[in-house]
Design an enzyme around this catalytic site. Structure first.
Site, PDB file in Angstrom:
ATOM      1  N   LYS A 185       1.490 -17.265  45.628  1.00 33.85           N
ATOM      2  CA  LYS A 185       0.485 -16.402  44.990  1.00 33.85           C
ATOM      3  C   LYS A 185       1.176 -15.560  43.943  1.00 33.85           C
ATOM      4  O   LYS A 185       2.009 -14.716  44.258  1.00 33.85           O
ATOM      5  CB  LYS A 185      -0.171 -15.520  46.048  1.00 33.85           C
ATOM      6  CG  LYS A 185      -1.222 -14.569  45.511  1.00 33.85           C
ATOM      7  CD  LYS A 185      -1.880 -13.814  46.647  1.00 33.85           C
ATOM      8  CE  LYS A 185      -2.938 -12.849  46.131  1.00 33.85           C
ATOM      9  NZ  LYS A 185      -3.590 -12.122  47.226  1.00 33.85           N
ATOM     10  N   LYS A 238      -2.329 -20.053  44.230  1.00 36.68           N
ATOM     11  CA  LYS A 238      -3.206 -19.419  43.250  1.00 36.68           C
ATOM     12  C   LYS A 238      -2.428 -18.640  42.217  1.00 36.68           C
ATOM     13  O   LYS A 238      -1.330 -18.195  42.526  1.00 36.68           O
ATOM     14  CB  LYS A 238      -4.257 -18.556  43.956  1.00 36.68           C
ATOM     15  CG  LYS A 238      -3.721 -17.269  44.599  1.00 36.68           C
ATOM     16  CD  LYS A 238      -4.738 -16.621  45.486  1.00 36.68           C
ATOM     17  CE  LYS A 238      -5.636 -15.655  44.733  1.00 36.68           C
ATOM     18  NZ  LYS A 238      -6.396 -14.763  45.618  1.00 36.68           N
TER      19      LYS A 238
END
Ligand code: ZN
Length: 313
Positions: A185, A238
């Protein structure tokens, strides 16, 4: 002929739709920076979930907007927390059995300061306390799994939280609950609209001490290594489109199921272009999703999930 020789396929079962659950009844409040995405009270979330199940989506990812926040983020592990109540409601509807219900595990939606962990302050200086945070995250994961979550998904990026969550789940008789870890992330500008959706913007500082530098691919691989070693069953990465090379590198290296989160900013910038007539909505949406699958993601969390499923039929 094109269908016959197509290399990459997208199907509704590989798409996961995020839901933002808020208090109240009959609440359906559109997020201004994310057209078509809403904060939903539990009754409305059940209706939305029914639409998702009818479209054949693979699952839902739940976030909560608690009525009250505090310094520790106690709403995250409250047995009557907003997501816990939502889980019980969703799990009581048989028509929703086809959906994998994933609960986000983090503190930032529940803390008054908006950080993902415990904050130690010393005058104007502050620090995020890693080890104190993971104990609370483990408590939240157990509470969410007990309320009915099929999968728990820690998104905080503290070190060692997957192992702590696995131990806590096993000790609570929840050894069958898998962990989908946000292993890779990046600290990203593309999360901006989400912070309005989940009301989780940090009140001071930023999240760079626990999220990764977008320039680092090898570090992302180390983070994934660590989470798999700690017991992650699936890995989520992500943002998606600005990091397709990272998804590809992970696909070549790991056999675990890989998901990618097409985050709020990716959605909002496409919607902004659609609103101005600058891009053709259906084609651009499908191309963005296919690119993520082609990079190597098995499943995609996306605010376009319902729209794409409609196109796919
Ligand atoms: Zn967070």
């Amino acid at each position: 002929m094109r269908a016959l020789v197509r290399e990459t396929h997208l199907h509704p079962g590989a798409l996961i739709y995020p839901l933002f659950i808020c208090p109240g009844e009959g609440v359906r409040k559109e997020i201004s920076s994310m057209p078509g995405v809403f904060n939903l009270s539990i009754d409305e979330a059940v209706k939305e979930a029914e639409a998702c199940a009818a479209l054949g989506l693979g699952g839902l990812l739940l976030f909560g907007l608690p009525a009250e926040k505090d310094e520790q983020g106690s709403g995250a592990w409250d047995a009557d927390g907003i997501v816990q109540q939502g889980l019980r409601a969703l799990k009581s509807v048989r028509a929703l059995d086809s959906l994998v219900v994933i609960a986000d595990v983090c503190l930032c939606e529940y803390t008054s300061h908006g950080h993902c962990g415990v904050v130690a302050r010393d005058g104007g200086h502050y620090e995020i306390e890693n080890d104190a945070s993971i104990a609370l995250l483990a408590k939240a994961a157990v509470s969410l799994a007990t309320a009915g979550a099929d999968v728990v998904a820690p998104s905080d990026m503290m070190d060692g939280r997957v192992e702590a969550i696995r131990e806590a789940l096993d000790a609570s008789g929840l050894s069958g609950t898998p962990i989908l870890s946000y292993a890779s992330k990046f600290a990203s500008a593309f999360y901006g609209p989400f912070r309005e959706a989940a009301d989780s913007a940090p009140q001071f500082g930023d999240r760079r001490s626990y999220q990764m530098d977008g320039a680092n691919l090898r570090e992302a691989m180390r983070e994934i290594d660590q989470d798999i070693a700690e017991g992650a069953d699936m890995v989520l990465m992500k943002p998606a489109m600005p990091y397709l090379d990272v998804i590809r590198a992970a696909r070549e290296r790991y056999d675990v199921p890989l998901g990618a989160y097409q985050v709020s900013g990716e959605y909002s910038m496409l919607q902004a272009a659609f609103a101005r007539g600058w891009l053709e909505p259906e084609r651009a949406m499908m191309e963005s999703l296919i690119s993520i699958r082609r990079a190597g993601a098995d499943f995609i969390v996306s605010y376009f999930a319902k729209d794409a499923a409609q196109v796919l039929g």
